[in-house]
Design a protein around this motif. Structure first.
Motif, PDB file in Angstrom:
ATOM      1  N   UNK A  23       0.944  -1.493   0.426  1.00  0.00           N
ATOM      2  CA  UNK A  23      -0.492  -0.302   0.528  1.00  0.00           C
ATOM      3  C   UNK A  23       1.034   1.078  -0.236  1.00  0.00           C
ATOM      4  N   UNK A  24       0.103   2.248  -1.176  1.00  0.00           N
ATOM      5  CA  UNK A  24       1.112   3.196  -1.458  1.00  0.00           C
ATOM      6  C   UNK A  24       1.834   4.290   0.795  1.00  0.00           C
ATOM      7  N   UNK A  25       0.939   3.822   1.622  1.00  0.00           N
ATOM      8  CA  UNK A  25       1.452   4.829   2.862  1.00  0.00           C
ATOM      9  C   UNK A  25       2.695   4.186   3.649  1.00  0.00           C
ATOM     10  N   UNK A  26       2.382   2.545   2.871  1.00  0.00           N
ATOM     11  CA  UNK A  26       3.581   2.035   3.479  1.00  0.00           C
ATOM     12  C   UNK A  26       5.042   2.060   2.641  1.00  0.00           C
ATOM     13  N   UNK A  27       4.764   2.247   1.472  1.00  0.00           N
ATOM     14  CA  UNK A  27       5.740   2.432   0.429  1.00  0.00           C
ATOM     15  C   UNK A  27       6.412   4.313   0.708  1.00  0.00           C
ATOM     16  N   UNK A  28       5.621   5.102   0.992  1.00  0.00           N
ATOM     17  CA  UNK A  28       6.384   5.950   1.646  1.00  0.00           C
ATOM     18  C   UNK A  28       7.363   6.121   2.391  1.00  0.00           C
ATOM     19  N   UNK A  29       7.201   5.017   3.120  1.00  0.00           N
ATOM     20  CA  UNK A  29       7.840   5.158   4.592  1.00  0.00           C
ATOM     21  C   UNK A  29       9.612   4.618   4.218  1.00  0.00           C
ATOM     22  N   UNK A  30       9.440   3.637   2.770  1.00  0.00           N
ATOM     23  CA  UNK A  30       9.959   2.486   2.454  1.00  0.00           C
ATOM     24  C   UNK A  30      11.262   3.374   1.503  1.00  0.00           C
ATOM     25  N   UNK A  31      12.887   3.051   2.385  1.00  0.00           N
ATOM     26  CA  UNK A  31      14.265   3.800   1.854  1.00  0.00           C
ATOM     27  C   UNK A  31      14.505   2.009   1.219  1.00  0.00           C
ATOM     28  N   UNK A  32      15.326   2.092  -0.139  1.00  0.00           N
ATOM     29  CA  UNK A  32      16.341   0.955  -0.375  1.00  0.00           C
ATOM     30  C   UNK A  32      17.256   0.643  -0.045  1.00  0.00           C
TER      31      UNK A  32
ATOM     32  N   UNK B 188      12.052   4.809 -11.293  1.00  0.00           N
ATOM     33  CA  UNK B 188      11.318   4.233 -10.964  1.00  0.00           C
ATOM     34  C   UNK B 188      10.710   2.996  -9.919  1.00  0.00           C
ATOM     35  N   UNK B 189      10.927   3.547  -8.423  1.00  0.00           N
ATOM     36  CA  UNK B 189      10.373   3.493  -7.793  1.00  0.00           C
ATOM     37  C   UNK B 189       9.678   3.726  -6.670  1.00  0.00           C
ATOM     38  N   UNK B 190       8.472   5.057  -7.514  1.00  0.00           N
ATOM     39  CA  UNK B 190       7.816   5.284  -6.916  1.00  0.00           C
ATOM     40  C   UNK B 190       7.691   6.114  -5.584  1.00  0.00           C
ATOM     41  N   UNK B 191       7.514   6.108  -4.781  1.00  0.00           N
ATOM     42  CA  UNK B 191       7.417   6.797  -3.226  1.00  0.00           C
ATOM     43  C   UNK B 191       9.214   5.728  -3.138  1.00  0.00           C
ATOM     44  N   UNK B 192       9.515   5.381  -2.664  1.00  0.00           N
ATOM     45  CA  UNK B 192      10.883   4.720  -2.283  1.00  0.00           C
ATOM     46  C   UNK B 192      11.566   5.307  -2.719  1.00  0.00           C
ATOM     47  N   UNK B 193      12.805   5.197  -1.258  1.00  0.00           N
ATOM     48  CA  UNK B 193      13.492   6.215  -2.245  1.00  0.00           C
ATOM     49  C   UNK B 193      14.810   5.414  -1.830  1.00  0.00           C
ATOM     50  N   UNK B 194      16.099   5.009  -2.652  1.00  0.00           N
ATOM     51  CA  UNK B 194      16.946   4.534  -2.390  1.00  0.00           C
ATOM     52  C   UNK B 194      18.372   5.352  -1.167  1.00  0.00           C
ATOM     53  N   UNK B 195      18.378   4.676  -0.313  1.00  0.00           N
ATOM     54  CA  UNK B 195      19.557   5.218   0.415  1.00  0.00           C
ATOM     55  C   UNK B 195      21.123   5.028  -0.320  1.00  0.00           C
ATOM     56  N   UNK B 196      21.354   6.274  -0.162  1.00  0.00           N
ATOM     57  CA  UNK B 196      23.110   6.557  -0.894  1.00  0.00           C
ATOM     58  C   UNK B 196      23.940   6.032   0.418  1.00  0.00           C
TER      59      UNK B 196
END
Ligand SMILES: Nc1ccn([C@@H]2O[C@@H]3COP(=O)(O)O[C@H]3[C@H]2O)c(=O)n1
Ligand SMILES: [Zn+2]
Ligand SMILES: [Zn+2]
Length: 245
Positions: A208-217, A230-238
């Motif tokens: 669900x979108x509200x969970x994706x918003x919290x995710x860092x990859x 290409x990861x919608x609201x998920x962000x890559x950790x750098x």
């Protein structure tokens, strides 16, 4: 209370353009190393740090990209810095870590005959949170990775989930967010191929979108740059960047 997170690496086990997925969790006067893979000594060096600046280490599971740097850590602590660093690890992994991973390199008759000769071993039980420093509280959550192999994700300060290597577990993520007030999810991510032992980007995108918003990859492969956007609201950790979570 916020936690500072600095990934010393964000790469998957075989990535060549990123260091192993290992992190520093930084409290005011305390630095926790989260996993210590083969590349950890070099990754710390690149940050102008050494093992001397680390106060404790926490291990999620026994794969080289998570424990392969422990031999150097142990030798440096014993021979160079003359101190025992706290080693937080699931009780179930204490024996395998020594017998199957470290004994071969570290064993020395009369001086290094067990894990306790080089580390201040602090065995953890899943489901029981412990205070690692005044600002870092950690609870192990056992998660599935490789059949027959114990692996433990971590829930920090009752609000930050740090995944070990794990196969997709949407029930756990839903429960953490909806029932336990989880605010941030740092999740391993396999960008290409099937997720036999890891969680794929496609699987995470199904949340669900509200969970994706919290995710860092994190724990991604060398192809990461081609997945930006290409990861919608998920962000890559750098790696190397400091995050206030
Ligand atoms: N059944 C398995 C076991 C291992 N592997 C690969 O080996 C790596 C070990 O470190 P990792 O970070 O868990 O990622 C694993 C897979 O790439 C895999 O692809 N399939
Ligand atoms: Zn890994
Ligand atoms: Zn693994």
């Amino acid at each position: 209370m916020t936690l500072k997170l600095q990934m010393i690496g964000t790469g998957g086990a075989f990535a060549k353009s990123f260091f192993n997925n290992n992190a520093l969790i930084i409290d005011e006067n305390f630095t926790l190393l989260l996993d210590c893979g083969v590349t950890a000594p070099m990754a710390l060096h690149r940050l102008g740090r050494s093992f001397e600046s680390v106060d404790a280490v926490l291990i999620t599971h026994i794969h080289a990209d998570h424990v392969g740097g422990l031999e150097e850590l142990a030798f440096r602590m014993k021979m160079q810095y003359n101190r025992k660093i706290a080693l937080y690890i699931a009780e179930a992994l204490v024996m395998p870590l020594w017998e199957n991973t470290l004994r071969g390199g570290l064993y020395q008759e009369g001086s290094i005959t067990s894990l306790n000769d080089v580390f201040d071993v602090r065995p953890l039980q899943p489901g029981t949170a412990v205070d690692i420093s005044p600002g870092i509280r950690a609870e192990l959550i056992q998660t599935r990775h490789i059949p027959g192999k114990d692996s433990f994700s971590i829930y920090f300060n009752d609000r930050i989930f740090y995944s070990a290597d794990m196969i997709f577990d949407p029930e756990l993520l839903n429960r953490l967010v909806n029932e336990r007030g989880c605010e941030v999810i740092l999740h391993e991510c396999q960008l290409e191929g099937h997720g036999a032992v890891h969680t794929t980007l496609e699987e995470l995108l199904s949340l669900p979108e509200h969970i994706c918003k919290q995710i860092y990859l994190m724990h991604y492969g060398d192809e990461m740059r081609s997945y930006e956007g290409r990861t919608d609201s998920m962000q890559f950790l750098e790696q190397q960047r400091i995050y206030e979570l």
